[in-house]
Enzyme design. Sequence first.
Site, PDB file in Angstrom:
ATOM      1  N   HIS A 291       0.857  -1.201   0.000  1.00 52.46           N
ATOM      2  CA  HIS A 291       0.000   0.000   0.000  1.00 52.46           C
ATOM      3  C   HIS A 291       0.881   1.234   0.000  1.00 52.46           C
ATOM      4  CE1 HIS A 291       0.883   1.029   4.183  1.00 52.46           C
ATOM      5  NE2 HIS A 291       0.662  -0.230   4.510  1.00 52.46           N
TER       6      HIS A 291
ATOM      7  N   SER B 198       2.005  -5.229   6.952  1.00 49.96           N
ATOM      8  CA  SER B 198       1.722  -4.919   5.551  1.00 49.96           C
ATOM      9  C   SER B 198       2.905  -5.321   4.673  1.00 49.96           C
ATOM     10  CB  SER B 198       1.465  -3.422   5.376  1.00 49.96           C
ATOM     11  OG  SER B 198       0.336  -3.032   6.112  1.00 49.96           O
TER      12      SER B 198
ATOM     13  N   ASP C  50      -4.208 -19.156  11.948  1.00 47.88           N
ATOM     14  CA  ASP C  50      -3.162 -19.809  12.736  1.00 47.88           C
ATOM     15  C   ASP C  50      -3.266 -19.423  14.221  1.00 47.88           C
ATOM     16  OD1 ASP C  50      -0.476 -20.429  13.884  1.00 47.88           O
ATOM     17  OD2 ASP C  50      -0.041 -20.983  11.813  1.00 47.88           O
TER      18      ASP C  50
END
Length: 430
Positions: free
Chosen positions: A238, A380, A365
Amino acid sequence: MKKERYRKIIGAILLVLLLSIGFVKPVQEYVSIPKSLVLFEGQEVNLVSATPVFSGMSTKASNEDVAIVETDSLTVKGQEQGDADVMLEMAGFPVKNIDVNVLPDIKVVPGGQSIGVKLNTLGVLVVGHHLVDTEEGEKSPGEIAEIQVGDIITKINGQPIKKMSQVAPFVQEAGEKGEALDIEVKRDQRTLEKKLKPLKAKGEHSFRIGLYIRDSAAGVGTLTFFEPNSKKYGALGHVISDIDTQKPIVVNDGQIVSSLVTSIEKGSNGDPGEKLARFSDQREVLGTISKNTPFGIFGELKEKIKNNIYDQEMPIALAHQVKEGPAKILTVVEGDKIQEFDVEVVSSVPQKFPATKGMVIKITDPKLLEATGGIIQGMSGSPIIQDGKVIGAVTHVFVNDPTSGYGCHIEWMLQEAGVDIYKKDKAKAS
């Protein structure tokens, strides 16, 4: 009267039969055969399964870029990069044409490393205004000159400006001479000329321009991939925006460095968590930064780096090839140790054109959920791997559900990195 009744009954029966055809598996398979198909070199795709209905069906390819594989089902295989038409035939009659595009076999090395990001802006970024308490009252020279927050100062009196330290000498000289500064600013896609006259506050000797400015930014994130031949990389997934203006930072240059995760602030509903990290003591420079885009930051590594889990080249999956179901991500939750965690691709949009938020993923998980609560800031860019292929990167977290968030497709990140998946400069096969 009876004839009319029989007609209605027969019509109803035919309608039911027509509608039920759509539920017959062979018909569903035929309808599902695409009109166009994208393959990588060496990749095979089954068009239809071996059923009695399709036993008489055959295929013909318009050139040797696509091979017809003789198996118990109708399968096409990409031989070499190029375009071809595949015609499906039944008893010698053409029934469906498929446009096939064979792409070069692109492979990347997945990342997962925690990285520190240091960006230098293109020029000096205006992040705010302030008032100067002059003898005539409080004024902001920057506001009077109609310079806006988010503008980028690129020149003063015709001289290029790259650092904040370059601004003060121009301001003081113009102030002492009682002259206005000729300031060039970039605003969105426009270049504007402004006149700004510095002012001096009561009891001070230095002149001021009434602007808060910044020339750099720093943060942490995760490396997504690098292409081993060119060493071009992608990270974050991003854009990096200025914390004050909320506008994307226009990059002049920058560096990525190795970083260590020191602690984790777990996420919860309404409160996204965060990786707390610091640049490593060695401040080892891993690579340069040349682009800051909606799909992340991009540049070149100084040398190849390892994650000690998947250090070999891996194939990629295009946007339309990503499936819903289990996947893995690589990320760091402590120190610089990269770990592999289970996630699920909840949905994936088969995007035909570059767009962000192409996937919704969910952390499944237990170890990662215990450590972070889900997706957190700093995660990210964590690469997503499915069926032995790199499919994308983690990009955003859902604020009200930190176990879930968005991902972007690797296809678009590779384009931004300058890795030519489609080899558009190469002539198409005839």
